[in-house]
Design a protein around this motif. Structure first.
Motif, mmCIF file in Angstrom:
data_model
loop_
_atom_site.group_PDB
_atom_site.id
_atom_site.type_symbol
_atom_site.label_atom_id
_atom_site.label_comp_id
_atom_site.label_asym_id
_atom_site.label_seq_id
_atom_site.Cartn_x
_atom_site.Cartn_y
_atom_site.Cartn_z
ATOM 1 N N TYR A 136 -67.668 92.177 22.500
ATOM 2 C CA TYR A 136 -67.478 90.895 21.812
ATOM 3 C C TYR A 136 -66.179 90.920 21.001
ATOM 4 N N HIS A 186 -72.594 88.038 14.587
ATOM 5 C CA HIS A 186 -71.726 87.184 15.392
ATOM 6 C C HIS A 186 -72.184 85.731 15.562
ATOM 7 N N PHE A 192 -72.938 87.443 26.991
ATOM 8 C CA PHE A 192 -73.319 87.670 25.603
ATOM 9 C C PHE A 192 -74.703 87.080 25.328
#
Length: 288
Positions: free
Chosen positions: A207, A254, A132
């Motif tokens: 995610y 996020h 990520f």
């Protein structure tokens, strides 16, 4: 129905036809369907695809609605246990689909799986194997530490190439060029986020899938070929903008709440500067 294959086409008629043919040539012992979404192509794609493959479901948009929205249009009509996002500029090897379905049937904790994605010259498309893009990972990548220390888990958490690329293992992010997802996972986490026009939607989906407790797995025992960027070559400035916009959207969605004002400001400033430099570089190339 076992597998629903979703292909988005935008002025890539020949590539899309070759991609579909590679699927039809696969040694696939499961029931499958192919859904093609055309994003307002002007190259006669829709007519040619319908003529050559009358059994394929074709959704024709009047304009380019983006990669996420186009995929979602097809996903809503999918009837397979698994949904495969497959780029129009890919060629599927004959054993890839069958092997991946068998793998997913055995490993029920996996929410999404990808395979080894190779570029035409045989090198790995690194986008198929990513961590990520945290601020730390992105920073180390941008300043070159990831490239300098490719075997370091700390500095190369962006592409995670310190892992054994020839073995099956868990990963954070797959690439939308080839991503097989369980239908029940999609029902749980939702469709692709349509705020992402054509970049970042795959990272965002991964995610959310991991947040829901499912595994994301890289399976290099099979592969595809990816003729990367074929549908995005004609509007480079738009592509540059959307790429950087996706960075901003992902961080805001996020990570913004996880970091303080200073870190967030640095991230947004870095994205803006990177966009500015990329735009200037693009314009200079046009002049020359």
């Amino acid at each position: 129905m076992d597998l629903s294959i979703v292909i988005v086409n935008y002025n890539t008629k020949k590539l899309t036809i070759d991609c579909i043919q590679s699927v039809l040539n696969s040694k696939l012992n499961f029931q499958y369907e192919i859904l093609v979404v055309d994003n307002g192509s002007s190259d006669g794609s829709v007519e040619q695809i319908k003529s050559l493959f009358p059994h394929i479901k074709v959704i024709s948009n009047k304009e380019n609605v983006g990669f996420s929205k186009a995929n979602n249009q097809a996903i809503r009509r999918c009837s397979g246990r698994y949904v495969l996002l497959l780029n129009s500029d890919t060629i599927v090897n004959e054993n890839t689909l069958d092997t991946i379905i068998c793998f997913m049937d055995r490993e029920t904790s996996i929410g999404a799986v990808g395979c080894e994605v190779n570029l035409p010259d045989g090198t790995l498309d690194k986008a198929c194997h990513r961590g990520f893009p945290t601020p730390e990972a992105s920073f180390y990548y941008m300043i070159g530490l990831a490239q300098k220390y490719p075997t370091s888990p700390k500095y190369n958490s962006y592409h995670k190439s310190y892992l054994n690329m020839k073995e099956v293992h868990d990963i954070d992010c797959l690439v939308g060029a080839f991503m097989m997802v369980r239908k029940e996972v999609i029902e749980q986490v939702g469709l692709l986020d349509e705020k992402f026009f054509m970049y970042g939607e795959d990272i965002d989906w991964c995610y959310r899938i991991k947040e829901a407790g499912w595994r994301i797995v890289y399976n290099p025992t099979v592969s595809i070929v990816h003729y990367k960027g074929a549908s995005s070559r004609k509007k480079p400035l738009k592509i540059v903008y959307e790429f950087h916009r996706a960075m901003y959207l992902f961080h805001k969605k996020h990570y913004a709440k996880k970091y303080n004002f200073f870190i967030n400001s640095v991230v947004y400033t870095g994205i803006t500067l990177k966009l500015a430099f990329a735009t200037i570089n693009n314009l200079l190339k046009k002049v020359h």
